[in-house]
Each structure stands twice: as structure tokens, then as C-alpha cells.
Write an enzyme that holds these catalytic residues in place. Structure first.
Site, PDB file in Angstrom:
ATOM      1  N   LYS A 160       0.805  -1.223   0.000  1.00 28.15           N
ATOM      2  CA  LYS A 160       0.000   0.000   0.000  1.00 28.15           C
ATOM      3  C   LYS A 160       0.844   1.282   0.000  1.00 28.15           C
ATOM      4  O   LYS A 160       0.487   2.271   0.636  1.00 28.15           O
ATOM      5  CB  LYS A 160      -0.952   0.006   1.207  1.00 28.15           C
ATOM      6  CG  LYS A 160      -1.969  -1.120   1.179  1.00 28.15           C
ATOM      7  CD  LYS A 160      -2.865  -1.151   2.392  1.00 28.15           C
ATOM      8  CE  LYS A 160      -2.191  -1.804   3.578  1.00 28.15           C
ATOM      9  NZ  LYS A 160      -3.118  -2.172   4.660  1.00 28.15           N
ATOM     10  N   ASP A 196      -5.478  -6.581  10.284  1.00 22.55           N
ATOM     11  CA  ASP A 196      -6.806  -5.927  10.344  1.00 22.55           C
ATOM     12  C   ASP A 196      -7.951  -6.880  10.013  1.00 22.55           C
ATOM     13  O   ASP A 196      -9.055  -6.763  10.547  1.00 22.55           O
ATOM     14  CB  ASP A 196      -6.867  -4.662   9.463  1.00 22.55           C
ATOM     15  CG  ASP A 196      -6.415  -4.877   8.033  1.00 22.55           C
ATOM     16  OD1 ASP A 196      -5.871  -5.951   7.729  1.00 22.55           O
ATOM     17  OD2 ASP A 196      -6.588  -3.959   7.207  1.00 22.55           O
TER      18      ASP A 196
HETATM   19  C1  BGC Z   1      -1.859  -6.104   3.474  1.00 27.23           C
HETATM   20  C2  BGC Z   1      -2.725  -6.917   4.423  1.00 27.23           C
HETATM   21  C3  BGC Z   1      -3.903  -6.096   4.875  1.00 27.23           C
HETATM   22  C4  BGC Z   1      -4.644  -5.528   3.684  1.00 27.23           C
HETATM   23  C5  BGC Z   1      -5.846  -4.682   4.079  1.00 27.23           C
HETATM   24  C6  BGC Z   1      -2.698  -5.491   2.372  1.00 27.23           C
HETATM   25  O1  BGC Z   1      -1.926  -4.635   1.580  1.00 27.23           O
HETATM   26  O2  BGC Z   1      -0.856  -6.896   2.912  1.00 27.23           O
HETATM   27  O3  BGC Z   1      -1.973  -7.368   5.520  1.00 27.23           O
HETATM   28  O4  BGC Z   1      -4.756  -6.925   5.639  1.00 27.23           O
HETATM   29  O5  BGC Z   1      -3.779  -4.724   2.921  1.00 27.23           O
HETATM   30  O6  BGC Z   1      -5.502  -3.609   4.872  1.00 27.23           O
END
Ligand code: BGC
Length: 446
Positions: A160, A196
Site C-alpha cells: 500500500k 486488520d
Molecule cells: C496487506 C494486508 C492487509 C490488507 C488490508 C494489504 O496490503 O498486505 O496485511 O490486511 O492490505 O488492509
């Protein structure tokens, strides 16, 4: 060489329609490949699905006590204080939201954790007495972490858009602990580290015992589910209360998918090429960019705005997923909201045909995302219960699911196409902001 049959606007749009449509047969294939990747991941074999044991069992609803929680997973993080009253009841939490800036997201990891500790200190300052008590904290950390215990785990890689240095490969609880200690908060004990999805599932599961799946469809995407220990060959830890454990699938990294040139271009230009392939097709961080790349293709062929370029469609990252939501929500006769949006973005002249084309491309991109999400969801539920012999509640949260027009409806349609009448056994419930509260519940389970 001229591309036969793709030279007019109509033909080119037809080509895009065909490319973005996920057929039932393709969705069924996703389910099949998902199952095989899940099994490989559980066995510790090479797989695009990490299938991470979380050391957490299902909450009973009887958990009680006072907790604080830290919820970190995007450009905002939240600190919460809450009381579990047992019988599935929570007192309304005290919550504060803080914003991270570029310095924290892509600077030194120490600065990121230092800033978080300072904010926790400010949060607690309101309550003098609590600064000396031992405080139990649930830490929701929404990135892929290989857990080494209920309250420890190493970051496998940022997602992200995060890139803070000195964190990948490290135990994130140790980094938080040391920042807390430096800020005079040695009395805080991190009782649990949770993804999460796990927090979201625990939050709903506290009151709904049918809840066995947690999904996030927001900036990023992922899911977790309750699995029998007996089918996790790589687990060699102790037994749990129910003989089950929540598994963090990290489904955003699933890669057995038919990718288009647009997906490949987006991936190449991303901060984590080759990773998070499903996430790059379905989550809020990327949907707008997929649509932008497609629309930019129309512009460069002279098939949109008479070929006139503008930054909103010409520059990477400028066309956000929330703009897609706004465009798709416009049902006015003249697409007047699209006109307004284009004007705000510096495009003064557009034909009705231009606007219809933009809306259609956005719909195609988001519909593919919803159908791929439905396939992944169906795969997880049929992994738990192949015959769908009982009801399953999916706890869900995230801006794309909550806010994108038609997204939840398209997921439902996808589930029905895949599972027919049995899709009615799947109940999808919003667990708004459940991830932080859930971490406190898990801390109590622990
Ligand atoms: C992460 C996860 C997370 C998801 C939602 C992803 O980019 O790798 O660990 O649960 O985003 O936030």
C-alpha cells in the site's frame, strides 16, 4: 501493422469490454486455483498465498476487561481505549485518529514508531492515573507479517505504498516496544499483534458465533478465516481451545489470474512489482489507476476528448478510485456530475459520448474487481465448508466495499453465479472500524 477491428471507438470499447469481463468459467477457475494455493500455503510449500497462522482462536463473547488498541494500516492510524463487558458487549470506545505524512511512511522506521508512541502518550495524557498502570494493548498492523507468537512477528514486506526503512524483516512489536520505552511508556504491554482482517473478524465474531471469515476491501485487500489445526501441516505449535486457528491468508498476493496489459503496466510502475497481484486488480489503492491507464489508451488513439491530453488521465496516480465512485454514481441524463468532475480536473469540453465512455470504463474495471473478490470469497468459504452445509458470516470492512456504487451488489451477483442457491448461506456483514476493537478482543482472548 494496424490492429484489425480495434480502430473505431466502438470496436475498441468492445475489445475492452471483452478483456475486462470475468466469465463464470474464469471465476470457477479462480476458486480452483485459490484452493490449491491455500493448501500449498498451509503445507509450507511455495505459494502466492502466505496462509499465516495467527496464534488466535475464535472469541467466545465472554471476554472482559479494559484495553487500549493501536490500529495502523494506512495513512491514518487510530488509538482506542475500550472496555469489553462480556456477553458480546463493548462499551463505546474513546477513539482518536492521527495522520501520517510522507516522512513517516517512507522515512526511517524509527521515526514512524517514535511518532506513534508520542501520539499514544498524548492520548493517555488525558488520563493521568493510567500512565502508571500496566496497560494491555492490542496492536492491529495491516501488513503481511510472519507471526512468531501471539504478540510478535516479522514484517515480510511493505504494501500500500509504505516503504519506511529498517522495518522489513524486523519484529514490529519490538520496534513498537522500544519506541514506547523511549517515550516513558514502559507500562504498556503489547498483548497481541493482529492483522486488520483478524481484528475485523474478531470484532463481529464477539457477537456472532457464525462469523468465520474476515475481509478487508479498502486501500488494500486481504482475508482471514477460521481453520482446523489438523489441516495445517506447517503448524507445529500447541493446540488451541477449539482446535481451530485464524489464518491470515494475505490474499492480496494471489497471482493465478488472467492479467491484461494494463495490469502489467501498473504493476511494473508500482513500488512492489511482481507482488500483490490480486490487490492491484481489486483494491482502492489501484482501481483508479487501472481505469486511468485504459482511458489514457483511448486518448492516445484519439478516441476520447479528440486526443487532447490532460494530467488527470495522463499522469500516474492522478485518477483516484474515489473519482471512479463519483462517476459511476452519476445517473443523471446528461452525466452532469461527470461534467463537473471533468471541469474541476481542467477538462472544459467533453461530448456526451466521451462521458459515457469514461463511465463505462470505470464500471468495467470495478465490476471485474467485485467479481474477482466474489470468487476469492467463495473459495475461502468452500474451503471451510465445501457443501455449504451451514451459515457463514463474513465480517467485512473497507472503503471500496462500503462506498463504491454497486460493489456489494456485484459481489452478491458473483457469489450467486458461482454457488447458485447456496450463496444464501453466506451473510456479509459490515464491521465498520472493527479492526481496532477486534485487536482488544483478541488481546482478551490471549
Ligand atoms: C496487506 C494486508 C492487509 C490488507 C488490508 C494489504 O496490503 O498486505 O496485511 O490486511 O492490505 O488492509
Amino acid at each position: 501493422m494496424a490492429i484489425i477491428g480495434r480502430n473505431t471507438k466502438k470496436e475498441y470499447l468492445q475489445h475492452i469490454e471483452n478483456s475486462f469481463t470475468l466469465t463464470i468459467a474464469e471465476m470457477k477457475n479462480i476458486v480452483k486455483d485459490f484452493h490449491s494455493e491455500m493448501r500449498r500455503g498451509l503445507a509450507g510449500l511455495k505459494s502466492s498465498l502466505a496462509m499465516i497462522p495467527t496464534y488466535v482462536d475464535k472469541p467466545t463473547g465472554d471476554e472482559k476487561g479494559e484495553y487500549i488498541a493501536l490500529d495502523l494500516g494506512g495513512t491514518n492510524f487510530r488509538v482506542l481505549e475500550l472496555k469489553l463487558k462480556g456477553k458480546g458487549k463493548l462499551s463505546p470506545p474513546r477513539v482518536r485518529k492521527y495522520v501520517l505524512d510522507k516522512r513517516h511512511i517512507s522515512g526511517k522506521g524509527e521515526e514512524l514508531f517514535g511518532y506513534i508512541a508520542q501520539r499514544i502518550k498524548a492520548f493517555l495524557r488525558g488520563e493521568k492515573a493510567r500512565q502508571d498502570d500496566v496497560l494491555k494493548l492490542g496492536f492491529t498492523f495491516s501488513f503481511p507479517v510472519e507471526q512468531t507468537g501471539i504478540a510478535s512477528g516479522e514484517l515480510l514486506g511493505w504494501t500500500k505504498g509504505f516503504s519506511a526503512r529498517g522495518v522489513v524483516g524486523k519484529d514490529v512489536v519490538m520496534l513498537l516496544n522500544s519506541a514506547l520505552a523511549k517515550n516513558g511508556l514502559g507500562n504498556i504491554k503489547v498483548a497481541v499483534l493482529a492483522n486488520d482482517t483478524v481484528g475485523t473478524m474478531a470484532c463481529l465474531g464477539y457477537e456472532d458465533q457464525d462469523c468465520d471469515v474476515g475481509v478487508i476491501l479498502g486501500t488494500g485487500t486481504n482475508a482471514c478465516y477460521l481453520e482446523k489445526l489438523s489441516v495445517i501441516p506447517k503448524w507445529n505449535g500447541p493446540n488451541t481451545r477449539t482446535g481451530h486457528m485464524i489464518i491470515n491468508i494475505e490474499w492480496g498476493n494471489f497471482n493465478k489470474l488472467r492479467r491484461l496489459d494494463y495490469d502489467i503496466a501498473l504493476d511494473k510502475a508500482s513500488e512492489n512489482p511482481g507482488r500483490q497481484i490480486l490487490e492491484k486488480m481489486i483494491s482502492g489503492m489501484y482501481l483508479g489507476e487501472v481505469a486511468r491507464i485504459v482511458l489514457n489508451g483511448f486518448i492516445s488513439k484519439g478516441l476520447l476528448f479528440d486526443g487532447l491530453r490532460s494530467p488527470i488521465f495522463n499522469k500516474r496516480g492522478h485518477f483516484k478510485t474515489e473519482y471512479m465512485s463519483r462517476i459511476e454514481a452519476d445517473c443523471s441524463k446528461n452525466l452532469s456530475e461527470v461534467i463537473r468532475f471533468l471541469k474541476e480536473s481542467g477538462i472544459r469540453n467533453s461530448t456526451f459520448e466521451d462521458r459515457c465512455l469514461i463511465k463505462r470504463v470505470c464500471e468495467l474495471v470495478s465490476n471485474r474487481a467485485a467479481r474477482a473478490s466474489a470468487a476469492a470469497m467463495a473459495a475461502v468459504i468452500t474451503k471451510i465448508d465445501p457443501a455449504l452445509s451451514k451459515t457463514h458470516t463474513v465480517a467485512i470492512d473497507g472503503s471500496v466495499y462500503e462506498k463504491h456504487p454497486g460493489f456489494s451488489k456485484n459481489i452478491r451477483t458473483g457469489l450467486e453465479e458461482l454457488l447458485d442457491k447456496k450463496a444464501s448461506k453466506i451473510k456479509i456483514s459490515m464491521a465498520k472500524d472493527g479492526s481496532g476493537k477486534g485487536a482488544a478482543i483478541i488481546a482478551a482472548v490471549a
